[in-house]
Design an enzyme around this catalytic site. Structure first.
Site, PDB file in Angstrom:
ATOM      1  N   HIS A   1     -43.061  -7.005  14.524  1.00  0.00           N
ATOM      2  CA  HIS A   1     -43.782  -5.735  14.584  1.00  0.00           C
ATOM      3  C   HIS A   1     -43.374  -4.988  15.849  1.00  0.00           C
ATOM      4  O   HIS A   1     -43.281  -5.613  16.901  1.00  0.00           O
ATOM      5  CB  HIS A   1     -45.295  -5.996  14.606  1.00  0.00           C
ATOM      6  CG  HIS A   1     -46.084  -4.741  14.788  1.00  0.00           C
ATOM      7  ND1 HIS A   1     -46.274  -3.844  13.752  1.00  0.00           N
ATOM      8  CD2 HIS A   1     -46.703  -4.219  15.876  1.00  0.00           C
ATOM      9  CE1 HIS A   1     -46.983  -2.822  14.209  1.00  0.00           C
ATOM     10  NE2 HIS A   1     -47.253  -3.031  15.495  1.00  0.00           N
TER      11      HIS A   1
ATOM     12  N   LEU B   1      -3.924   1.886   5.898  1.00  0.00           N
ATOM     13  CA  LEU B   1      -4.628   0.852   5.135  1.00  0.00           C
ATOM     14  C   LEU B   1      -6.086   1.267   4.924  1.00  0.00           C
ATOM     15  O   LEU B   1      -6.573   2.205   5.540  1.00  0.00           O
ATOM     16  CB  LEU B   1      -4.549  -0.481   5.891  1.00  0.00           C
ATOM     17  CG  LEU B   1      -3.118  -1.010   6.150  1.00  0.00           C
ATOM     18  CD1 LEU B   1      -3.163  -2.250   7.038  1.00  0.00           C
ATOM     19  CD2 LEU B   1      -2.424  -1.329   4.825  1.00  0.00           C
TER      20      LEU B   1
ATOM     21  N   VAL C   1     -24.437   9.445  -6.506  1.00  0.00           N
ATOM     22  CA  VAL C   1     -24.453   9.112  -5.078  1.00  0.00           C
ATOM     23  C   VAL C   1     -23.572  10.071  -4.264  1.00  0.00           C
ATOM     24  O   VAL C   1     -24.013  10.651  -3.269  1.00  0.00           O
ATOM     25  CB  VAL C   1     -23.971   7.665  -4.869  1.00  0.00           C
ATOM     26  CG1 VAL C   1     -23.938   7.312  -3.402  1.00  0.00           C
ATOM     27  CG2 VAL C   1     -24.852   6.702  -5.627  1.00  0.00           C
TER      28      VAL C   1
ATOM     29  N   LEU D   1     -18.022   0.007  -6.234  1.00  0.00           N
ATOM     30  CA  LEU D   1     -18.579  -0.092  -4.887  1.00  0.00           C
ATOM     31  C   LEU D   1     -17.644  -0.924  -4.021  1.00  0.00           C
ATOM     32  O   LEU D   1     -17.061  -1.915  -4.500  1.00  0.00           O
ATOM     33  CB  LEU D   1     -19.954  -0.774  -4.928  1.00  0.00           C
ATOM     34  CG  LEU D   1     -21.072   0.016  -5.595  1.00  0.00           C
ATOM     35  CD1 LEU D   1     -22.307  -0.853  -5.782  1.00  0.00           C
ATOM     36  CD2 LEU D   1     -21.410   1.261  -4.774  1.00  0.00           C
TER      37      LEU D   1
ATOM     38  N   THR E   1      -9.398   4.048  -0.610  1.00  0.00           N
ATOM     39  CA  THR E   1     -10.310   5.179  -0.771  1.00  0.00           C
ATOM     40  C   THR E   1     -11.431   5.081   0.255  1.00  0.00           C
ATOM     41  O   THR E   1     -11.785   6.058   0.926  1.00  0.00           O
ATOM     42  CB  THR E   1     -10.934   5.136  -2.198  1.00  0.00           C
ATOM     43  OG1 THR E   1      -9.888   5.126  -3.150  1.00  0.00           O
ATOM     44  CG2 THR E   1     -11.866   6.312  -2.438  1.00  0.00           C
TER      45      THR E   1
ATOM     46  N   ALA F   1     -18.422  16.116  -8.703  1.00  0.00           N
ATOM     47  CA  ALA F   1     -18.779  14.726  -8.349  1.00  0.00           C
ATOM     48  C   ALA F   1     -19.305  14.045  -9.604  1.00  0.00           C
ATOM     49  O   ALA F   1     -20.442  13.581  -9.648  1.00  0.00           O
ATOM     50  CB  ALA F   1     -19.815  14.727  -7.231  1.00  0.00           C
TER      51      ALA F   1
ATOM     52  N   GLU G   1       0.855  -1.198   0.000  1.00  0.00           N
ATOM     53  CA  GLU G   1       0.000   0.000   0.000  1.00  0.00           C
ATOM     54  C   GLU G   1       0.887   1.243   0.000  1.00  0.00           C
ATOM     55  O   GLU G   1       1.784   1.373   0.824  1.00  0.00           O
ATOM     56  CB  GLU G   1      -0.939  -0.002   1.219  1.00  0.00           C
ATOM     57  CG  GLU G   1      -1.768   1.255   1.378  1.00  0.00           C
ATOM     58  CD  GLU G   1      -2.576   1.664   0.140  1.00  0.00           C
ATOM     59  OE1 GLU G   1      -3.411   0.884  -0.324  1.00  0.00           O
ATOM     60  OE2 GLU G   1      -2.361   2.788  -0.366  1.00  0.00           O
TER      61      GLU G   1
HETATM   62  C1  LIG Z   1     -16.673  10.040  -1.166  1.00  0.00           C
HETATM   63  C2  LIG Z   1     -16.869   8.588  -1.506  1.00  0.00           C
HETATM   64  C3  LIG Z   1     -17.852   7.871  -0.865  1.00  0.00           C
HETATM   65  C4  LIG Z   1     -18.035   6.527  -1.162  1.00  0.00           C
HETATM   66  N1  LIG Z   1     -19.013   5.859  -0.498  1.00  0.00           N
HETATM   67  C5  LIG Z   1     -19.208   4.553  -0.767  1.00  0.00           C
HETATM   68  C6  LIG Z   1     -20.186   3.814  -0.064  1.00  0.00           C
HETATM   69  O1  LIG Z   1     -20.870   4.342   0.814  1.00  0.00           O
HETATM   70  N2  LIG Z   1     -20.331   2.503  -0.348  1.00  0.00           N
HETATM   71  C7  LIG Z   1     -19.584   1.885  -1.331  1.00  0.00           C
HETATM   72  O2  LIG Z   1     -19.779   0.697  -1.575  1.00  0.00           O
HETATM   73  N3  LIG Z   1     -18.643   2.558  -2.014  1.00  0.00           N
HETATM   74  C8  LIG Z   1     -18.435   3.879  -1.745  1.00  0.00           C
HETATM   75  N4  LIG Z   1     -17.450   4.546  -2.415  1.00  0.00           N
HETATM   76  C9  LIG Z   1     -16.656   3.812  -3.428  1.00  0.00           C
HETATM   77  C10 LIG Z   1     -15.597   2.958  -2.745  1.00  0.00           C
HETATM   78  O3  LIG Z   1     -14.776   3.776  -1.972  1.00  0.00           O
HETATM   79  C11 LIG Z   1     -14.776   2.213  -3.788  1.00  0.00           C
HETATM   80  O4  LIG Z   1     -15.630   1.477  -4.626  1.00  0.00           O
HETATM   81  C12 LIG Z   1     -13.804   1.244  -3.118  1.00  0.00           C
HETATM   82  O5  LIG Z   1     -12.923   1.936  -2.263  1.00  0.00           O
HETATM   83  C13 LIG Z   1     -13.002   0.482  -4.171  1.00  0.00           C
HETATM   84  O6  LIG Z   1     -12.121  -0.381  -3.527  1.00  0.00           O
HETATM   85  P1  LIG Z   1     -10.754  -0.861  -4.209  1.00  0.00           P
HETATM   86  O7  LIG Z   1     -10.141  -1.779  -3.230  1.00  0.00           O
HETATM   87  O8  LIG Z   1     -11.009  -1.328  -5.578  1.00  0.00           O
HETATM   88  O9  LIG Z   1      -9.876   0.482  -4.371  1.00  0.00           O
HETATM   89  P2  LIG Z   1      -9.462   1.658  -3.399  1.00  0.00           P
HETATM   90  O10 LIG Z   1     -10.306   1.711  -2.193  1.00  0.00           O
HETATM   91  O11 LIG Z   1      -9.396   2.872  -4.260  1.00  0.00           O
HETATM   92  O12 LIG Z   1      -8.012   1.257  -2.894  1.00  0.00           O
HETATM   93  C14 LIG Z   1      -6.930   1.177  -3.752  1.00  0.00           C
HETATM   94  C15 LIG Z   1      -5.672   1.365  -2.945  1.00  0.00           C
HETATM   95  O13 LIG Z   1      -4.570   0.999  -3.751  1.00  0.00           O
HETATM   96  C16 LIG Z   1      -3.494   1.842  -3.464  1.00  0.00           C
HETATM   97  N5  LIG Z   1      -2.597   1.795  -4.617  1.00  0.00           N
HETATM   98  C17 LIG Z   1      -2.861   2.141  -5.902  1.00  0.00           C
HETATM   99  N6  LIG Z   1      -1.809   1.909  -6.691  1.00  0.00           N
HETATM  100  C18 LIG Z   1      -0.850   1.397  -5.891  1.00  0.00           C
HETATM  101  C19 LIG Z   1       0.483   0.970  -6.124  1.00  0.00           C
HETATM  102  N7  LIG Z   1       1.024   0.982  -7.340  1.00  0.00           N
HETATM  103  N8  LIG Z   1       1.200   0.541  -5.068  1.00  0.00           N
HETATM  104  C20 LIG Z   1       0.673   0.510  -3.819  1.00  0.00           C
HETATM  105  N9  LIG Z   1      -0.579   0.901  -3.541  1.00  0.00           N
HETATM  106  C21 LIG Z   1      -1.328   1.331  -4.571  1.00  0.00           C
HETATM  107  C22 LIG Z   1      -4.141   3.191  -3.253  1.00  0.00           C
HETATM  108  O14 LIG Z   1      -3.305   4.026  -2.480  1.00  0.00           O
HETATM  109  C23 LIG Z   1      -5.417   2.801  -2.523  1.00  0.00           C
HETATM  110  O15 LIG Z   1      -5.266   2.879  -1.129  1.00  0.00           O
HETATM  111  C24 LIG Z   1     -17.223   5.892  -2.123  1.00  0.00           C
HETATM  112  C25 LIG Z   1     -16.211   6.610  -2.770  1.00  0.00           C
HETATM  113  C26 LIG Z   1     -16.026   7.938  -2.463  1.00  0.00           C
HETATM  114  C27 LIG Z   1     -14.922   8.680  -3.153  1.00  0.00           C
END
Ligand SMILES: Cc1cc2nc3c(=O)[nH]c(=O)nc-3n(C[C@H](O)[C@H](O)[C@H](O)COP(=O)(O)OP(=O)(O)OC[C@H]3O[C@@H](n4cnc5c(N)ncnc54)[C@H](O)[C@@H]3O)c2cc1C
Length: 462
Positions: free
Chosen positions: A441, A38, A179, A316, A41, A266, A33
């Site tokens: 209920h 950890l 959203v 998501l 996003t 957004a 990471e």
């Molecule tokens: C404001 C906001 C609200 C949200 N609310 C919701 C919600 O309520 N419910 C929901 O289901 N989804 C929500 N989402 C969407 C959700 O955050 C994402 O769908 C989810 O985080 C995706 O998970 P992921 O593991 O694919 O990627 P991410 O969570 O984006 O994680 C990827 C990670 O990889 C790391 N990374 C990237 N490249 C490298 C590299 N080369 N080396 C080392 N590390 C690396 C990044 O630093 C990051 O920490 C929201 C998003 C936002 C922006």
């Protein structure tokens, strides 16, 4: 040089869940990471912090609007923005530390830094090259912007900037009625900002069941949010402390402007693959910049998998998690599976919106014979007692077989209620199965049962 069965790149909900499952299945696992903490996003700048602000501001809304009617009199709370931010930070900290604990517990090595893949079977972090029989890319997504709109994270902000504004703006323009825009728009509206949402499409939450989207817009308008629909943003001009948003109405091409202290962009997110070295490896991508995978999350390069926001499908957290578990299972020789037909979507405004399966528009387009069972929360005793009677449950079932095809809920705890239908759909249940199940209920869940009854001989309290 360390040697692993699996190295996961990215510790978002896709990556960290995948790493934990791989370790649980007996595979020697590391997760790389680049961020300091950890959780990706979701935990740092997404799901979790946005829900903390939604929770805090909903409490404020309750105090301002409903406390007096329940006999809870006195001054409404005033907002200490710094404390609210501190609370949000604390929630993030608890969650990200929780993942650290889970990594230790499950013996997942956390490799800190940004990863590149110099060749299949190798992951380079800083000067160290680690060997990996399998690599899972879970690098997530980043904010997508619009032509003519530059995000400076001060006046023109992404969701990340909007979660940590230095002060509450008086006027906010949100570009995009999806959203994230509606959740964060609601937060600032409840905190007293004048919020206008500008959307290119003619309806909010594109892709949502149209009847639910219309009801949702009305309820948000009742709460004071303004909407400009069918509007193409042309650009945003900024001065030191203000912004001017120019948009054209699609219906007559007329140009208009909106002033704001803060503009939230957004308009969506795009896959993040920078620095991984995928082009040199020959990893196939879609024309939208996503990593192409087969049904087992394998890329075209043997030993390299991809999951989560960086591949196709809804962006998501729970979709990423499910793919993460399934990919680890495939690597361990098991039968990892994700049912993409039953992935719920939730909007955590008040009321919430929860949906799963087909919308009525999709069923019409497919020419399916279907029936609709609807029940308003007005007929639900618990919702009435809790000032939460806005909204309804809409259940869609096959006209012949009664099998549930989709469900769309706008109302209290819709994001939790929807899971009864997710489970039902996983089991191929009929509306009658729900209707014949005793529901306690008084609960909001009774509204789901009533919608199921409405698919048959009729709801009782309608
Ligand atoms: C404001 C906001 C609200 C949200 N609310 C919701 C919600 O309520 N419910 C929901 O289901 N989804 C929500 N989402 C969407 C959700 O955050 C994402 O769908 C989810 O985080 C995706 O998970 P992921 O593991 O694919 O990627 P991410 O969570 O984006 O994680 C990827 C990670 O990889 C790391 N990374 C990237 N490249 C490298 C590299 N080369 N080396 C080392 N590390 C690396 C990044 O630093 C990051 O920490 C929201 C998003 C936002 C922006």
């Amino acid at each position: 040089m360390a040697s692993y069965d699996v190295i996961v790149i990215g510790a978002g909900p896709g990556g960290y869940v995948s790493a934990i499952r791989a370790a649980q299945l007996g595979l020697k696992t590391a997760c790389v990471e680049g961020r300091e903490t950890l959780g990706g996003t979701c935990l740092n700048v997404g799901c979790i912090p946005s829900k903390a602000l939604l929770h805090a501001t909903h409490q404020l809304h309750e105090a301002e609007h409903n406390f007096a009617a329940m006999g809870l009199k006195g001054k409404s709370p005033s907002v200490d923005w710094n404390q609210m931010q501190a609370y949000k930070g604390d929630v993030i900290g608890q969650n990200t530390k929780g993942i650290e604990f889970l990594f230790k517990k499950n013996k997942v090595d956390w490799i800190k830094g940004w990863a590149t893949i110099p060749e299949a079977g190798k992951v380079k972090v800083g000067d160290e090259v680690h060997e990996a029989k399998n690599i899972i890319i879970a690098s997530g997504s980043e904010v997508a912007t619009l032509p003519g709109v530059t995000i400076d994270e001060e006046i023109v902000v992404s969701s990340t900037g909007a979660l940590s504004l230095p002060k509450i703006p008086k006027k906010m323009v949100v570009i995009g009625a999806g959203v994230i825009g509606l959740e964060l728009g609601s937060v600032y509206k409840r905190l007293g900002a004048e919020v206008t949402v500008v959307e290119y499409m003619d309806a909010i939450t594109p892709g949502q069941d149209a009847e639910v989207a219309r009801a949702f817009q009305k309820l948000l308008q009742k709460q004071g949010l303004n909407f400009v629909l069918g509007a193409a943003v042309q650009g945003v001009e900024t001065t030191k402390s203000k912004a001017k948003v120019t948009y054209k109405l699609k219906k007559d091409d007329s140009e208009h402007t909106l002033d704001a202290d803060v503009v939230l962009v957004a308009t969506g997110r795009k896959p993040f693959t920078d620095g991984l070295g995928l082009a040199a490896l020959g990893v196939e991508m879609t024309d939208r910049g996503q990593i192409k995978t087969n049904a087992h999350w394998q890329t075209n390069v043997p030993g390299i998998y991809a999951i989560g926001d960086v591949i196709t499908g809804p962006m998501l957290a729970h979709k990423a998690e499910d793919e993460g578990m399934a990919a680890a299972e495939v690597i361990a020789g098991k039968h990892g599976h994700v049912n993409y037909g039953v992935i719920p979507g939730v909007i955590y405004t008040h009321p919430e919106v929860g949906s799963v399966g087909a919308t009525e528009e999709q069923l019409k387009a497919e020419g399916r014979a279907y029936k609709v069972g609807k029940f308003s929360f007005m007929g639900n005793g618990r919702a009435k007692a809790n000032f939460a009677a806005d909204g309804f449950v809409k259940l869609l079932a096959d006209k012949e077989t009664d099998r549930i095809l989709g469900c769309h809920i706008i109302g209290p705890m819709a994001g939790d209620l929807i899971h009864e239908i997710c489970v039902a759909m996983e089991f191929g249940a009929s509306a009658e199965d729900i209707a014949l199940t005793c529901h306690a209920h008084p609960t909001y869940s009774e509204a789901v049962r009533e919608a199921a009854l409405a698919c048959g001989d009729g709801a009782i309290h309608a």
